[in-house]
Motif scaffolding. Structure first.
Motif, mmCIF file in Angstrom:
data_model
loop_
_atom_site.group_PDB
_atom_site.id
_atom_site.type_symbol
_atom_site.label_atom_id
_atom_site.label_comp_id
_atom_site.label_asym_id
_atom_site.label_seq_id
_atom_site.Cartn_x
_atom_site.Cartn_y
_atom_site.Cartn_z
ATOM 1 N N GLY A 104 -3.685 -11.198 -19.204
ATOM 2 C CA GLY A 104 -3.659 -10.269 -18.082
ATOM 3 C C GLY A 104 -2.728 -9.114 -18.394
ATOM 4 O O GLY A 104 -2.289 -8.933 -19.530
ATOM 5 N N PHE A 105 -2.413 -8.346 -17.367
ATOM 6 C CA PHE A 105 -1.583 -7.163 -17.604
ATOM 7 C C PHE A 105 -0.106 -7.546 -17.627
ATOM 8 O O PHE A 105 0.413 -8.148 -16.692
ATOM 9 C CB PHE A 105 -1.816 -6.120 -16.509
ATOM 10 C CG PHE A 105 -1.154 -4.799 -16.815
ATOM 11 C CD1 PHE A 105 -1.841 -3.820 -17.514
ATOM 12 C CD2 PHE A 105 0.150 -4.548 -16.417
ATOM 13 C CE1 PHE A 105 -1.234 -2.606 -17.818
ATOM 14 C CE2 PHE A 105 0.771 -3.348 -16.717
ATOM 15 C CZ PHE A 105 0.067 -2.368 -17.419
ATOM 16 N N ARG A 106 0.540 -7.226 -18.719
ATOM 17 C CA ARG A 106 1.958 -7.528 -18.880
ATOM 18 C C ARG A 106 2.691 -6.243 -19.229
ATOM 19 O O ARG A 106 2.178 -5.447 -20.015
ATOM 20 C CB ARG A 106 2.173 -8.522 -20.028
ATOM 21 C CG ARG A 106 1.489 -9.846 -19.826
ATOM 22 C CD ARG A 106 0.869 -10.354 -21.116
ATOM 23 N NE ARG A 106 -0.391 -9.713 -21.406
ATOM 24 C CZ ARG A 106 -0.960 -9.706 -22.609
ATOM 25 N NH1 ARG A 106 -0.388 -10.284 -23.628
ATOM 26 N NH2 ARG A 106 -2.116 -9.097 -22.804
ATOM 27 N N MET A 107 3.863 -6.050 -18.651
ATOM 28 C CA MET A 107 4.653 -4.881 -19.027
ATOM 29 C C MET A 107 6.096 -5.282 -19.314
ATOM 30 O O MET A 107 6.672 -6.070 -18.574
ATOM 31 C CB MET A 107 4.645 -3.805 -17.939
ATOM 32 C CG MET A 107 5.507 -2.596 -18.350
ATOM 33 S SD MET A 107 5.625 -1.324 -17.110
ATOM 34 C CE MET A 107 4.131 -0.402 -17.411
ATOM 35 N N ILE A 108 6.626 -4.727 -20.398
ATOM 36 C CA ILE A 108 8.056 -4.872 -20.674
ATOM 37 C C ILE A 108 8.636 -3.464 -20.780
ATOM 38 O O ILE A 108 8.176 -2.656 -21.599
ATOM 39 C CB ILE A 108 8.312 -5.654 -21.984
ATOM 40 C CG1 ILE A 108 7.670 -7.050 -21.901
ATOM 41 C CG2 ILE A 108 9.810 -5.763 -22.245
ATOM 42 C CD1 ILE A 108 7.779 -7.870 -23.184
ATOM 43 N N MET A 109 9.591 -3.174 -19.922
ATOM 44 C CA MET A 109 10.276 -1.886 -19.997
ATOM 45 C C MET A 109 11.594 -2.086 -20.744
ATOM 46 O O MET A 109 12.435 -2.895 -20.337
ATOM 47 C CB MET A 109 10.553 -1.318 -18.608
ATOM 48 C CG MET A 109 11.261 0.035 -18.670
ATOM 49 S SD MET A 109 11.586 0.744 -17.051
ATOM 50 C CE MET A 109 12.942 -0.259 -16.476
ATOM 51 N N VAL A 110 11.748 -1.350 -21.834
ATOM 52 C CA VAL A 110 12.894 -1.541 -22.717
ATOM 53 C C VAL A 110 13.833 -0.343 -22.593
ATOM 54 O O VAL A 110 13.373 0.810 -22.575
ATOM 55 C CB VAL A 110 12.419 -1.667 -24.186
ATOM 56 C CG1 VAL A 110 13.580 -2.089 -25.085
ATOM 57 C CG2 VAL A 110 11.269 -2.658 -24.297
ATOM 58 N N HIS A 162 0.529 -7.182 -8.427
ATOM 59 C CA HIS A 162 0.167 -8.601 -8.569
ATOM 60 C C HIS A 162 -0.183 -8.951 -10.016
ATOM 61 O O HIS A 162 -1.110 -9.717 -10.264
ATOM 62 C CB HIS A 162 -1.018 -8.973 -7.650
ATOM 63 C CG HIS A 162 -0.782 -8.627 -6.214
ATOM 64 N ND1 HIS A 162 -0.245 -9.519 -5.324
ATOM 65 C CD2 HIS A 162 -0.981 -7.482 -5.517
ATOM 66 C CE1 HIS A 162 -0.137 -8.940 -4.135
ATOM 67 N NE2 HIS A 162 -0.569 -7.710 -4.243
ATOM 68 N N VAL A 163 0.532 -8.367 -10.966
ATOM 69 C CA VAL A 163 0.274 -8.686 -12.374
ATOM 70 C C VAL A 163 1.080 -9.925 -12.763
ATOM 71 O O VAL A 163 2.070 -10.254 -12.109
ATOM 72 C CB VAL A 163 0.627 -7.492 -13.298
ATOM 73 C CG1 VAL A 163 -0.272 -6.311 -12.972
ATOM 74 C CG2 VAL A 163 2.090 -7.114 -13.192
ATOM 75 N N PRO A 164 0.656 -10.615 -13.827
ATOM 76 C CA PRO A 164 1.330 -11.887 -14.139
ATOM 77 C C PRO A 164 2.749 -11.727 -14.696
ATOM 78 O O PRO A 164 3.553 -12.634 -14.544
ATOM 79 C CB PRO A 164 0.407 -12.530 -15.183
ATOM 80 C CG PRO A 164 -0.437 -11.442 -15.721
ATOM 81 C CD PRO A 164 -0.571 -10.430 -14.627
ATOM 82 N N TYR A 165 3.062 -10.602 -15.346
ATOM 83 C CA TYR A 165 4.376 -10.549 -15.989
ATOM 84 C C TYR A 165 4.883 -9.118 -16.110
ATOM 85 O O TYR A 165 4.203 -8.238 -16.650
ATOM 86 C CB TYR A 165 4.296 -11.170 -17.389
ATOM 87 C CG TYR A 165 5.651 -11.399 -18.036
ATOM 88 C CD1 TYR A 165 6.532 -12.347 -17.529
ATOM 89 C CD2 TYR A 165 6.053 -10.658 -19.148
ATOM 90 C CE1 TYR A 165 7.772 -12.558 -18.108
ATOM 91 C CE2 TYR A 165 7.292 -10.864 -19.740
ATOM 92 C CZ TYR A 165 8.149 -11.820 -19.205
ATOM 93 O OH TYR A 165 9.382 -12.031 -19.783
ATOM 94 N N VAL A 166 6.094 -8.905 -15.602
ATOM 95 C CA VAL A 166 6.810 -7.639 -15.799
ATOM 96 C C VAL A 166 8.248 -7.994 -16.140
ATOM 97 O O VAL A 166 8.818 -8.906 -15.531
ATOM 98 C CB VAL A 166 6.815 -6.743 -14.539
ATOM 99 C CG1 VAL A 166 7.314 -5.343 -14.889
ATOM 100 C CG2 VAL A 166 5.451 -6.667 -13.894
ATOM 101 N N ALA A 167 8.835 -7.298 -17.098
ATOM 102 C CA ALA A 167 10.216 -7.617 -17.472
ATOM 103 C C ALA A 167 10.926 -6.369 -17.942
ATOM 104 O O ALA A 167 10.301 -5.385 -18.350
ATOM 105 C CB ALA A 167 10.220 -8.678 -18.585
ATOM 106 N N THR A 168 12.252 -6.408 -17.879
ATOM 107 C CA THR A 168 13.059 -5.407 -18.562
ATOM 108 C C THR A 168 13.663 -6.075 -19.786
ATOM 109 O O THR A 168 13.803 -7.305 -19.836
ATOM 110 C CB THR A 168 14.188 -4.869 -17.672
ATOM 111 O OG1 THR A 168 15.081 -5.951 -17.379
ATOM 112 C CG2 THR A 168 13.639 -4.286 -16.375
ATOM 113 N N ALA A 169 14.002 -5.260 -20.783
ATOM 114 C CA ALA A 169 14.612 -5.821 -22.005
ATOM 115 C C ALA A 169 15.498 -4.753 -22.618
ATOM 116 O O ALA A 169 15.392 -3.562 -22.281
ATOM 117 C CB ALA A 169 13.527 -6.255 -22.995
#
Lengths: 296, 418
Positions: A187-193, A160-167
């Motif tokens: 809040g907790f944001r993750m980008i997996m590159v 339930h985090v506000p932002y997760v993305a791939t890049a």
């Protein structure tokens, strides 16, 4: 980021760190667990980034960041960005419990995972991010890795985090937009590159961007974002490229192109990518509608 | 009380805390009642929590584990009730607790947390990092052993961490735990070395005692705000911390650490004296009880075993106690000075260590450390294991230790397993 960092030729780290730091600015604290980037950003007494860098323990990136965030907040530095720059081993494997804890607490941290699909800093050992079918030094030939990588984005968004993305470094406008967007979210944001690694993937350094682009076009590494659990696919390839086109450029899959059994493995990988793509498109529909209905 | 029963505290000429403001804090006379204190009945864990509150610790990463849990519960409640101003975070493991503690200290916060047994073992990796990042903090450990499962009093956990670079104090009473936390921050922030204050499980953590809780202004005069070193994370002066260090430079960090860790024993004595001047309760690295030229046996103890022994030796004018309060770095100089000046006969006086820890070796840790401290001296040293995994050490067991005929110093005795 200053020039002269010690990344390998064709490595994605230096490039993405340059873009990340140019967007985040100087009021940024970088937390770097044991990973390639800990070397790239500079051995003692050097620092390639124009910001505070804290090198921390392998399993402790998200937890160290939690403490730094708390300390900065108590000093009224809520506007400073706390960002983790970690690899896949420190995120998918040894650091996952700490990442999960930080995500569940919705710590105000931006977590960047450069996923190059193995423990590259120690010399190409399998991680749980290593693709099915790849050979590594701990899944050596004539065998290869026979399990599928974790769905990290799925794991993270279920917190339930506000932002997760791939890049991907092959889609730099999309990458920069996502970092900018993440910077503005609290809040907790993750980008997996997707992390090109010529030494580990056995690719020509000149092909790094090309391979990363093919990974997106073949749906091996789809580009999407999940905002408050709502999926959105950012790049929908006009014409799907067969996975072979991406894999054949990488020596870690060379054994799959030698005989019939290899061909059937390629078929499995193609089917898996197709299935994952269909699931992703389904999620894009269903989950965003849920959020529309609940008004969130 | 006979003169030889008085605690022997090394007096220092050097260490003084900053002068307090005119009309401010008056020094306490030794012995209760203590001015500017409130007498309370507190369990050891609650005395520890009071120590954290009075130290104005600002960041508390926490994770539950028996038997320390009531420390963090008590702190959480004090924060919720507005009695303490701190950021409290429920972490996901002790590894994460100590990593967060590390990050908080790097950002300049005064950090406190507590753990026990498996939690401390799990945090082992981070303990090294905190110490060698040179991050001052105070942490309480309520001692318990490992497998097979046991939650009762045993010092194997903290003693297994003795080589991580942390200073270790063992508290005999709830009062001493509270006071050691306050002194611990002064020491830690003077040297940039972390301090662990160890409690005995249940006999101390969950046992109510009279504790004199000092007033906040008395503590503030003794323990000022955390000094800014310039080594903290600073957005205007970015720096890199902990990056790979080549063999050419690595030893330099160890050398400076070595120089500072060698100051701990003397500084402990000086801070303990200064604490006595202001609070009325002086402390030292060690305490000598009933040690005089006629002493025939000396029990060497850590933590609550000392209290039981104090009671028993009142019936034995020729039996003394050497209480070790600072265990790491081991206060070799204080111990040798005491024994050499006490007038005891090295030919006949028997020194007996009582170890509540088992480290997979022939001797317990206290015995090992005493052998190291007495190397080159002629004292007779004997080793006893007692009270492991929380087995009670009642007065009758101390009496057994005193009565046990000791002939061969190489013989290690399990007092309840003979």
């Amino acid at each position: 980021m200053y020039s002269g960092s010690v990344g390998c030729r064709g490595c994605g780290w230096s490039m993405i760190a340059r873009h990340i730091s140019s967007i985040l600015g100087e009021d940024t604290v970088y937390i770097v667990p044991a990973c390639c980037f800990s070397i790239i950003v500079g051995q003692y007494p050097m620092n390639a980034l124009k910001g505070n860098v804290v090198h921390t323990l392998f399993a402790a990136a998200a937890s160290t960041a939690t403490g730094i965030r708390a300390g900065l907040d108590r000093k009224g530095k809520e506007d400073a960005t706390v960002v983790v720059l970690a690899g896949d081993g420190g995120t998918f494997d040894i650091g996952l419990a700490a990442v999960s804890g930080a995500a569940a607490r919705n710590e105000n941290i931006l977590y960047i995972c450069n996923n190059n699909g193995a423990y590259m800093n120690t010399g190409i050992q399998s991680s749980t991010a290593t693709p099915y079918g790849a050979s590594t030094t701990t899944d050596p030939l004539p065998e290869y890795k026979k399990s599928w990588p974790k769905d990290l984005v799925g794991i993270m968004e279920s917190h339930h985090v506000p932002y997760v993305a791939t890049a991907s470094p092959a889609y730099m406008e999309d990458f920069r937009r996502k970092v900018k967007k993440a910077k503005e979210i609290k809040g907790f944001r993750m980008i997996m590159v997707d992390g090109p690694c010529p030494a580990g993937h056995k690719t020509d350094p000149a092909d790094s961007i090309k391979v990363a682009r093919l990974a997106v076009e073949s749906n091996l590494f789809p580009l999407y974002e999940v905002e408050n659990r709502a999926y959105k696919v950012n790049v929908k390839p006009a014409q799907k490229v067969p996975v072979e086109k991406c894999l054949e450029l990488q020596g870690r899959f060379r054994h799959l192109f030698k005989d019939e059994s290899g061909k059937s493995v390629l078929g499995e990988i193609q089917a898996h990518a197709d299935q994952a793509w269909e699931t992703l498109k389904e999620k894009e529909g269903i989950v965003s509608e849920e959020y529309v209905l609940t008004g969130e | 009380m006979p003169e030889y029963m008085e605690p022997v505290i090394e007096r220092s000429k050097h260490f003084t805390r900053p002068e307090t403001k005119a009309g401010g804090i008056r020094a306490n006379k030794p012995g209760p009642p203590y001015a500017r204190h409130t007498q309370q009945i507190l369990k050891g864990n609650f005395a520890a929590a009071e120590g954290a509150r009075l130290s104005r610790a600002g960041f508390i990463p926490a994770y539950p584990i028996t038997p320390q849990t009531t420390i963090i519960e008590s702190i959480a409640t004090m924060i919720r009730n507005g009695k303490m101003d701190a950021t409290f975070i429920n972490m996901d493991s002790e590894h994460s607790v100590f990593a967060a503690a590390m990050g908080g200290a790097q950002a300049g916060e005064r950090v406190f947390t507590a753990t026990s047994g498996q939690g401390l073992f799990y945090a082992h990796e981070v303990l090294h990092a905190i110490a060698h990042f040179r991050l001052p903090m105070v942490v309480c450990n309520v001692g318990r052993p490992s497998i097979p499962w046991n939650i009762w009093s045993d010092q194997s956990d903290s003693i297994a961490q003795r080589d991580t670079g942390w200073v270790q104090f063992y508290g005999e009473s709830g009062q001493e735990v509270l006071d050691s936390i306050l002194q611990g921050y002064v020491l830690a922030e003077e040297l940039d070395i972390p301090v662990m204050v160890v409690l005995d499980a249940f006999y101390q953590s969950h046992t109510s005692e009279n504790v004199w809780v000092p007033d906040q202004d008395l503590v503030d005069a003794f323990l000022p705000e955390k000094p800014v070193r310039g080594t903290e994370i600073d957005l205007t002066h970015p720096k890199s911390m902990g990056g790979m260090v080549s063999p050419e430079h690595y030893e330099d960090f160890n050398y400076t650490y070595w120089k500072d860790i060698n100051r701990v024993e003397d500084l402990t004595n000086r801070i303990g004296k200064a604490f006595g001047d202001q609070f009325g309760r002086p402390y030292g690295a060690i305490e000598a009880i009933n040690i005089h030229p006629g002493t025939k046996k000396i029990l060497i103890t850590l933590a609550t075993i000392t209290t039981t022994a104090r009671g028993v030796v009142t019936n034995h004018p020729d039996v003394g106690i050497l209480k070790v309060r600072l265990f790491k770095p081991f206060p070799r100089k204080s111990i040798v000075d005491l024994l050499m000046t006490s007038g005891i006969d090295p030919e006949t006086c028997q020194l007996i260590t009582v170890d509540r820890n088992f480290l997979g070796d022939n001797e317990g840790a206290l015995h090992q450390e005493m052998r190291r401290a007495l190397y080159g001296h002629q004292f007779k040293l004997y080793g006893i294991f007692a009270g492991l995994g929380g087995k009670d050490i009642p007065p009758v067991t101390i009496q057994k230790v005193i009565d046990r005929k000791l002939e061969d110093p190489n013989e290690i005795i399990w007092i309840d397993n003979e």
